[in-house]
Design an enzyme around this catalytic site. Structure first.
Site, mmCIF file in Angstrom:
data_model
loop_
_atom_site.group_PDB
_atom_site.id
_atom_site.type_symbol
_atom_site.label_atom_id
_atom_site.label_comp_id
_atom_site.label_asym_id
_atom_site.label_seq_id
_atom_site.Cartn_x
_atom_site.Cartn_y
_atom_site.Cartn_z
ATOM 1 N N CYS A 133 48.431 46.945 -101.220
ATOM 2 C CA CYS A 133 47.948 47.367 -99.901
ATOM 3 C C CYS A 133 48.732 48.526 -99.278
ATOM 4 O O CYS A 133 48.530 49.678 -99.652
ATOM 5 C CB CYS A 133 47.918 46.148 -98.972
ATOM 6 S SG CYS A 133 46.763 46.336 -97.581
ATOM 7 N N LYS A 192 55.678 43.145 -103.068
ATOM 8 C CA LYS A 192 55.241 44.278 -102.251
ATOM 9 C C LYS A 192 56.434 45.011 -101.644
ATOM 10 O O LYS A 192 57.240 44.429 -100.935
ATOM 11 C CB LYS A 192 54.315 43.764 -101.148
ATOM 12 C CG LYS A 192 53.651 44.841 -100.305
ATOM 13 C CD LYS A 192 52.736 44.174 -99.279
ATOM 14 C CE LYS A 192 52.008 45.185 -98.407
ATOM 15 N NZ LYS A 192 51.144 44.498 -97.410
ATOM 16 N N GLU A 196 44.493 41.105 -102.371
ATOM 17 C CA GLU A 196 45.785 40.716 -101.805
ATOM 18 C C GLU A 196 45.665 39.356 -101.119
ATOM 19 O O GLU A 196 44.671 39.065 -100.474
ATOM 20 C CB GLU A 196 46.222 41.770 -100.789
ATOM 21 C CG GLU A 196 47.545 41.460 -100.090
ATOM 22 C CD GLU A 196 47.872 42.451 -98.986
ATOM 23 O OE1 GLU A 196 49.057 42.584 -98.642
ATOM 24 O OE2 GLU A 196 46.940 43.098 -98.460
#
Length: 260
Positions: free
Chosen positions: A144, A110, A44
Site C-alpha cells: 500500500c 510494511k 492488504e
C-alpha cells in the site's frame, strides 16, 4: 523454473475485523478458479480490512491464517500472498506473507506505515526489502503506502515482478493509478496492484482499480472499478528480457544505498 507465470488477482470486499469469515469467503472465491494458476494475490490486511485495532485480529506465524494459507497453497499447487496483522515479540506488524506450495514462507513487513491513519502508532515498520523467489521469478512484495516511495521500490535487485497489495481508498485512487504505471515503467518490470472494494468499518470507500502492467507500462488486465472479481494475467519473462536488452534503461540507473 518457468518463463511464464499465471497470476490470479483477487479484488474483493472484506468483512470488518473478522478473520474467520474472510478466510471462508476468500476460500469460496479461490475455489472458483478453474484455470491453472501459479500465484494468487490477496489484498492488504485480507483477514480484517485496514484496522487500527490490531489486538482484535492479530495472529501469530503459527496461527489459523498461516495454516490456512499453507494448506491452500499445497492444495492449489500455487503460491499465495497477501498481508495480515501479525503479533510477534509484543509488537504488531502489517506483514505480507508469501507461501509457496512446498510450505516455504517468505515475509515482508510494511516499510512505510501510513501516518495519516495513525498506522505508525500501532504497527512496527519493517526495515528490510525482501525478494520472494518462485519458479525462477524474482518477486518484490510491497504494501500500500510503500507505493508513494519510489526509492524503496527501485529495481536494484533486477527483480521480474513488483507486487503491491492495498486498501487504497477511492478518494485518492488517482494516485494509485498513476504510481503503479510509473513503477512498471521506471523499473522495467511487470507491476501488479491488488486493491479491495466496498466499505470498511470506518466507512471508507474502496473502488478497486486492481491492475497489471507490463515492462513498458501497458495494461494487461481487464478489471473494472468497484467490481468484486478475480482476474488472471499471464506474465512472460521473455518480454522482460527483450525490452531490457533492447532499451538498456536499467543500465543507466542511479546507484545509491539506503541508511536509517
Amino acid at each position: 523454473m518457468s518463463n511464464v507465470l499465471n497470476v490470479a488477482l483477487i479484488q474483493t470486499s472484506l468483512v470488518w475485523e473478522n478473520p474467520k469469515e474472510n478466510r471462508r469467503l476468500l476460500n469460496e472465491k479461490i475455489n472458483t478458479i478453474t484455470k491453472g494458476v501459479d500465484l494468487i494475490v490477496l489484498p492488504e490486511m485480507f483477514t480484517s480490512g485496514f484496522t487500527m485495532n490490531p489486538a482484535l485480529v492479530a495472529e501469530t506465524m503459527t496461527g489459523d491464517t498461516i495454516i490456512w494459507l499453507t494448506q491452500l497453497a499445497k492444495e492449489k499447487e500455487a503460491a499465495i500472498m497477501g498481508s495480515l496483522v501479525i503479533s510477534e515479540n509484543n509488537k504488531f506488524y502489517n506483514r505480507m506473507v508469501c507461501v509457496d506450495p512446498s510450505g516455504a514462507i517468505t515475509t515482508y513487513d510494511k516499510r512505510h506505515t501510513f501516518t495519516l491513519a495513525g498506522e505508525h502508532n500501532v504497527y512496527t515498520a519493517g526495515t528490510e526489502k525482501v525478494m520472494f523467489n518462485y519458479k525462477g521469478w524474482k518477486i518484490c512484495p510491497l504494501v500500500c503506502y510503500d507505493l508513494r516511495f519510489p526509492v524503496w521500490a527501485r529495481n536494484v535487485e533486477d527483480y521480474d515482478l513488483l507486487i503491491y497489495v492495498a486498501n487504497w481508498p477511492k478518494v485518492r485512487i488517482k494516485a494509485w493509478d498513476a504510481l503503479l504505471e510509473a513503477r512498471a515503467i521506471e523499473n522495467m518490470t511487470y507491476c501488479i496492484g491488488v486493491n479491495r472494494v466496498g466499505l470498511d468499518g470506518n466507512n471508507h470507500e474502496y473502488s478497486g482499480h486492481s491492475v497489471a502492467y507490463d515492462v513498458l507500462g501497458t495494461r494487461i488486465d481487464n478489471f473494472l472499478e468497484n467490481e468484486d472479481a478475480i482476474e488472471i494475467v499471464t506474465l512472460d519473462k521473455d518480454l522482460i528480457t527483450k525490452y531490457r536488452e533492447k532499451l538498456n534503461f536499467l543500465n543507466d540507473r542511479d546507484h545509491f544505498s539506503l541508511t536509517e
